[in-house]
Design an enzyme around this catalytic site. Sequence first.
Site, PDB file in Angstrom:
ATOM      1  CG  ASP A 557       4.163 -20.695   2.445  1.00 53.24           C
ATOM      2  OD1 ASP A 557       4.717 -19.592   2.647  1.00 53.24           O
ATOM      3  OD2 ASP A 557       4.434 -21.426   1.475  1.00 53.24           O
ATOM      4  CD  GLU A 560       4.573 -13.532   5.114  1.00 53.13           C
ATOM      5  OE1 GLU A 560       5.562 -14.257   5.238  1.00 53.13           O
ATOM      6  OE2 GLU A 560       3.557 -13.871   4.477  1.00 53.13           O
ATOM      7  CG  ASP A 633       8.866 -17.749  -1.204  1.00 56.65           C
ATOM      8  OD1 ASP A 633       9.107 -18.844  -0.679  1.00 56.65           O
ATOM      9  OD2 ASP A 633       7.710 -17.326  -1.372  1.00 56.65           O
TER      10      ASP A 633
END
Length: 948
Positions: A557, A560, A633
């Site tokens: 998760d 980035e 998300d």
Amino acid sequence: MTKRFTSLAILLLVSLSFAVAQTARYQVTKTGVDIDFDDTFQTAIEQKISLTPISEQIIHVRVTQGPRVERNEDFITVDTLRKKAVEWTTEEEADTLKIKTRYLNANVCLTTGVIVFKDQFGKELVTERKRSSHSFIANSYQGDAFYKITQGFEIDENEGLYGLGQHQSGVMNYRGRQVTLLQYNTEVAVPFLTSNQNYGILWNNYSITKAGDVRPLEPLSSLKLTSADGQEGWLTANYFHKDSLDKVVLSRPESQINYLYLSDQHKFPKEINLQDAFVRYEGSIESPYEGLHRLHFNYAGYLKVWINGELVEDRWRASWNAGSFEIDIDMTSGEKYPIRMEWTPAGGESYLGLKIQKPIPASLKNTFSFRSEAGDAIDYYVISGDNMDDVISGYRSLTGRAPIMPKWSFGFWQSRERYKTQKELLDAAAEFRKREIPIDNMVQDWSYWKEHDWGSHDFDEERFPDPKGMIEKLHQDHFRLMISVWPKINEESSVYPYFRDKGWLYSRNIADARKDWIGKGYTSTFYDPFNPEARKGFWDLMNEKLYSIGVDAWWMDASEPDMHSNINMEARKAVMQPAIGSSVRYYNAFPLLNAKGIYEGQRAVDPNNRVFILTRSSFAGQQRYASATWSGDIASRWHDMRDQISAGINFSMSGVPYWTMDAGGFLVEDRYYEPARADLEEWREMNTRWYQYGAFLPMFRAHGQFPYREPFNIAPKGHAAYESIVYYIKLRYRFLPYNYSIAAATYYDNYSMIRGLAMDYGDDEKTLNIDDQYMFGPSLLVNPVTEKGKVSRSVYLPHGSWYNFYDGSYFEGGKDVEADAPYERIPLFVRGGSIIPLGPELQYTGEKPASEIDLYVYAGADANFVLYEDDGLTYDYEKGESIQISLDYNDAAKTLTIGQKKGSFKGMLKGRTFNIIYVSPQTASGYDDEKKINQKVRYRGKEIVVDL
């Protein structure tokens, strides 16, 4: 006068002769051609061009200005191709140098430096725009010197352009668009462009990049604005209390709407509490330009937009994760266009931005450009092919094959944000088995650790008293477990001092004392995957705490990396400082290096157990690290579901084959927490449609915030939602032989499972812009339903013949049809000239082998399908341990040939039964009908020809 004129004429002729004669010097080397332009007459800039044929279909171009700079790292490509000899030739003709391989030619103008790429038949594929002083702009960041890089390409006026990663604009064809290649929650940067003209461009750059129409977006004030009461120069912004919309609390003129980050919050009126606000913007917009304008919105909260009195967008997004969309307006110069925006901010901090993309000038209409923040060179690869599959195959030959994912990953995945205790997770798993709903994979989301101990990978023993025992129980009940692992470490975590002292962490976020959103808030940072020692250290921690106790798969998760969703880009760049150089230069490559460490770490520890990584961000080449990507998300809203279709197709057409999303959406509106009856039924309908869509993706996974996403928590047994969701989960398992075979083709043939219609029907201009349909594998046309209450939808059937999957009814292609879409079913069509193997009903993928297969054969064209099997778990397939059975249908002869089995592996079936179901216009037979078996064939590995 005559003598003077003669002198001037001679001087002019000499000058012209010198200019014509002034061509670049070049040198042919063992690997390619180096061309040197030292301020030659028509180039305008000094430049050195290197062209290197990598294969018969790939040429690498690298253009530098000034002294040649050699890069020390190449994260994107693999070196397997560079070790192979490739035949190429050069030929000089007039002022053009031609570099030729068997399939691709690069013609370089020796006076301008412009390169024209052509296929082996001389057809022009793509041409560079001439470079200028704007192509290289010297810049630096934290002592790292580089150029801002720009390169344009001339494209065909009817060209379709795809790929570039995953973006949430609902756009399929990027022609004329601006795309930002930036790793951000829900946005994924993959700098690979594919064209329906059968070429691709891999832009070899790791920095944040604009692609397409790279002109800077302009503020709202670039248009002529008129307020609600006719005053020129602004729109009227009326602020209300959201519970009292008949009374304006504050009214003010606004000519820019630019509240994009936390640092912009001070721009809102001090008198307004955004927690309770409602804002209405009214007036009109007017442009001095004629043509297509685009309004680029960033938003959080509820936002409705009306243009000319028509509601054109109705959106919602949570405050911590702003979304984006675009609105197209074809404007007439000097004409006023009434605009109204109604915005309900999402909490005490909220975000709204509006930028303008003006019409593309004629000189740039057929241009596609890349503009990167940092680079030493204009660096790209052109890849040609006979079709788009061939181009993507070239991309993967350059950047790495996608391994075959473990067979269990093609089953159903159940996730929740989040299982808070060991008991919750085991109870949910047990309920699936009790209800006999097929499933293979349970997912443990974040915060299984103690609140302060983010990054330790230690379970909180109060909530998870026996994690090893929990995983053993799951394994006994035929589940796999994927677990959330963040590249983030809190300052109060038990492992923080060790990583800090080793120099493996980005220190700026700690120095800035920026806190996260957990509990009291903790200062935290991310490890540096660009440091090989840090990569190994991070994997060693995962191995010690998680892999050693049986965790099967990795959910990476925030890769980035996402420090905080709403800090501005300058702050993000300041936080991320890789060991090898500046964040500006390497910003987009973080997820690639993160995945590399986990893949290589697991294969080093346990070489023959297949790796599975699910990551929120991806980059070029990441497919070689067994990496699947999900779309982040997204919101639980119909518009977000629709946007996923083009997002997933373009991601696949970026050459990275494994993609999925949160079926049901992640972020949830307040109205669904304690829903009224109507809201509850909408929730059920939306989840049903999302599951129907999700069943036809490489990975089928449900996830999201409360309400819980297990089928039995969405609706009770007997409800249409429950019955449909379970139907599609069961259907997913019947499709396992089909899905696993096309997954194998992604490895052996560099195939793409998710396929934009332009891939298979690129000669049909209508398919170039279809953004809500796609092919799944060679046979299935998938058409998600993304509107509330719809029981039919328009479907375009490309040329050829088509069959309704459920009832076998026949359709001629080349036209739109209004397809039935009852609540319980998604419109699903099968291409004529298809072979689809369906396996037995299963409760989990390894329950039993496919000893009996229903083989649906669809008439209308010749067909081939290669049925593939291996052990599903190990990397023995890399050593050739697998079987392939070629299935060939001859439409003219009406025969099916089941080919001789090729290969072998431990545990393979010695024989099987094929139940052949022949579907033609005269013999309709659908999946929902009682099975109409034409022939039952016992197969033992020898070729069989079956008359149909």
